[in-house]
Design a protein around this motif. Structure first.
Motif, PDB file in Angstrom:
ATOM      1  N   ALA A 175       0.832  -1.208   0.000  1.00 20.48           N
ATOM      2  CA  ALA A 175       0.000   0.000   0.000  1.00 20.48           C
ATOM      3  C   ALA A 175       0.863   1.253   0.000  1.00 20.48           C
ATOM      4  O   ALA A 175       0.564   2.230  -0.695  1.00 20.48           O
ATOM      5  N   ALA A 176       1.954   1.227   0.770  1.00 18.52           N
ATOM      6  CA  ALA A 176       2.846   2.383   0.838  1.00 18.52           C
ATOM      7  C   ALA A 176       3.493   2.661  -0.510  1.00 18.52           C
ATOM      8  O   ALA A 176       3.609   3.816  -0.946  1.00 18.52           O
ATOM      9  N   VAL A 193       3.044   6.145  -2.762  1.00 13.78           N
ATOM     10  CA  VAL A 193       4.075   7.104  -3.173  1.00 13.78           C
ATOM     11  C   VAL A 193       4.289   7.112  -4.683  1.00 13.78           C
ATOM     12  O   VAL A 193       4.932   8.026  -5.201  1.00 13.78           O
ATOM     13  N   SER A 194       3.755   6.115  -5.401  1.00 17.68           N
ATOM     14  CA  SER A 194       3.820   6.198  -6.861  1.00 17.68           C
ATOM     15  C   SER A 194       2.876   7.279  -7.373  1.00 17.68           C
ATOM     16  O   SER A 194       3.025   7.762  -8.495  1.00 17.68           O
ATOM     17  N   GLY A 195       1.905   7.649  -6.532  1.00 20.46           N
ATOM     18  CA  GLY A 195       1.007   8.740  -6.896  1.00 20.46           C
ATOM     19  C   GLY A 195       1.310  10.019  -6.157  1.00 20.46           C
ATOM     20  O   GLY A 195       1.120  11.116  -6.677  1.00 20.46           O
ATOM     21  N   ASN A 196       1.801   9.890  -4.941  1.00 21.37           N
ATOM     22  CA  ASN A 196       2.166  11.039  -4.119  1.00 21.37           C
ATOM     23  C   ASN A 196       3.558  10.789  -3.563  1.00 21.37           C
ATOM     24  O   ASN A 196       3.704  10.148  -2.516  1.00 21.37           O
ATOM     25  N   PRO A 197       4.610  11.217  -4.257  1.00 21.52           N
ATOM     26  CA  PRO A 197       5.983  10.896  -3.862  1.00 21.52           C
ATOM     27  C   PRO A 197       6.407  11.575  -2.561  1.00 21.52           C
ATOM     28  O   PRO A 197       7.128  12.572  -2.558  1.00 21.52           O
ATOM     29  N   THR A 205       0.456   5.540   5.257  1.00 22.50           N
ATOM     30  CA  THR A 205      -0.324   4.500   4.587  1.00 22.50           C
ATOM     31  C   THR A 205       0.019   3.128   5.147  1.00 22.50           C
ATOM     32  O   THR A 205      -0.862   2.306   5.424  1.00 22.50           O
ATOM     33  N   ALA A 206       1.312   2.866   5.307  1.00 23.92           N
ATOM     34  CA  ALA A 206       1.743   1.567   5.833  1.00 23.92           C
ATOM     35  C   ALA A 206       1.218   1.343   7.243  1.00 23.92           C
ATOM     36  O   ALA A 206       0.763   0.249   7.590  1.00 23.92           O
ATOM     37  N   MET A 207       1.275   2.375   8.076  1.00 19.57           N
ATOM     38  CA  MET A 207       0.819   2.233   9.463  1.00 19.57           C
ATOM     39  C   MET A 207      -0.680   1.971   9.529  1.00 19.57           C
ATOM     40  O   MET A 207      -1.158   1.187  10.351  1.00 19.57           O
ATOM     41  N   ALA A 260      12.766   1.725   3.827  1.00 16.31           N
ATOM     42  CA  ALA A 260      13.598   1.207   2.729  1.00 16.31           C
ATOM     43  C   ALA A 260      12.769   0.990   1.466  1.00 16.31           C
ATOM     44  O   ALA A 260      13.194   1.333   0.350  1.00 16.31           O
ATOM     45  N   HIS A 261      11.574   0.429   1.613  1.00  9.93           N
ATOM     46  CA  HIS A 261      10.712   0.188   0.447  1.00  9.93           C
ATOM     47  C   HIS A 261      10.251   1.495  -0.184  1.00  9.93           C
ATOM     48  O   HIS A 261      10.227   1.627  -1.413  1.00  9.93           O
TER      49      HIS A 261
END
Length: 272
Positions: A77-78, A82-86, A94-96, A232-233
């Motif tokens: 999800a993260a 970030v592919s849409g909102n870097p 998002t990950a949390m 890292a991801h």
């Protein structure tokens, strides 16, 4: 004349003065360089200095998740985010938000352990007999058991077993942990699933319950453990310059029925 001004906030976590910051009463300047991150984490959450054994255990907990590749929903999800909102912040948030009932969060296991221990563990009685009674109730009420089972690891989760080894060495393994293992033994016997292992989240919950952490605090520690992997991801995703990730059509089953809007609107009572 005095005025009773009630404080709207009360905290003992930290205090800031003109020339220093105090963490649970200790100067941050003294903590930096003299305490590990694990020890400082324990101090902040529990409100007291940890023993060397407790510090070793928290350090192990903070290393027990770290990353689970692209098999963890929060990580995927993260990266989509970030592919849409870097933005590193957006990705971390998002990950949390993806942690919870079915992944990562040990709070349900912690609550289960505490409740069943307080209800069914009888001093002087056989721990296995008490666990069997608890499992009978669990099955009757269809209670969800947190921390049992894993899609990849069968019989033993190596991460969970390493946490147990360290807990024993650190002197933080106790009756609560023994209880959780006894419930596990009784449960897999009742459901005839010997391959169902205690996973790392369950073992984490048992050990942290023994150390008097609350279920909510356990989840905070689990999230803290996964932060480096998520960072890292997200960093990898940002550097890839991939924009707007989408699902490829060959893995999506789209409904292909096509409908006539004007006809269906008329049938629903709409007029032109």
């Amino acid at each position: 004349m005095t005025t009773d001004v009630r404080k709207s906030w009360t905290t003992s976590v930290s205090d800031v003065e003109d020339a220093d910051v105090f963490i649970r009463g200790y100067s941050l300047g003294d903590i930096i360089g003299n305490m590990s991150f694990a020890a400082a984490t324990y101090l902040l959450i529990r409100g007291k200095l940890p023993t060397p054994g407790q510090t070793k255990m928290i350090d192990a907990v903070l290393c027990s998740v770290l990353d689970y590749s692209l098999k963890k929903p929060g990580t995927v999800a993260a990266r989509y985010c970030v592919s849409g909102n870097p933005s590193m912040v957006a990705g971390l948030a998002t990950a949390m938000l993806s942690a919870g009932e079915y992944t990562l969060a040990p709070d349900s296991a912690g609550t289960f352990i505490r409740n069943t221990y307080d209800t069914h563990r009888k001093p002087g009685a056989s721990i296995d007999e008490c666990a069997e009674a608890a499992v009978d109730e669990i099955r009757q009420t269809k209670m969800r058991v947190g921390g049992f089972g894993h899609p990849n690891f069968k019989y033993l989760d190596p991460r969970a077993q390493k946490l147990k080894t360290i807990a024993v060495e650190a002197g933080v393994w106790g009756d609560v942990c023994d209880w959780y293992e006894a419930v596990h033994r009784a449960f897999i016997k009742r459901v005839t699933k010997p391959e169902m292992a205690i996973n790392e989240v369950g073992m984490m919950a048992a050990i942290l319950t023994e150390m008097s952490f609350t279920p909510d605090e356990m989840t905070g520690l689990a999230l803290l453990s996964t932060f480096p992997g998520v960072v890292a991801h997200i960093s990898e995703e940002l550097q890839s310059k991939t924009r707007i990730r989408t699902l490829p059509d060959d893995i999506v089953d789209y409904a292909r029925e096509r409908k006539e809007l004007n006809r269906d609107m008329a049938a629903a009572g709409w007029t032109a």
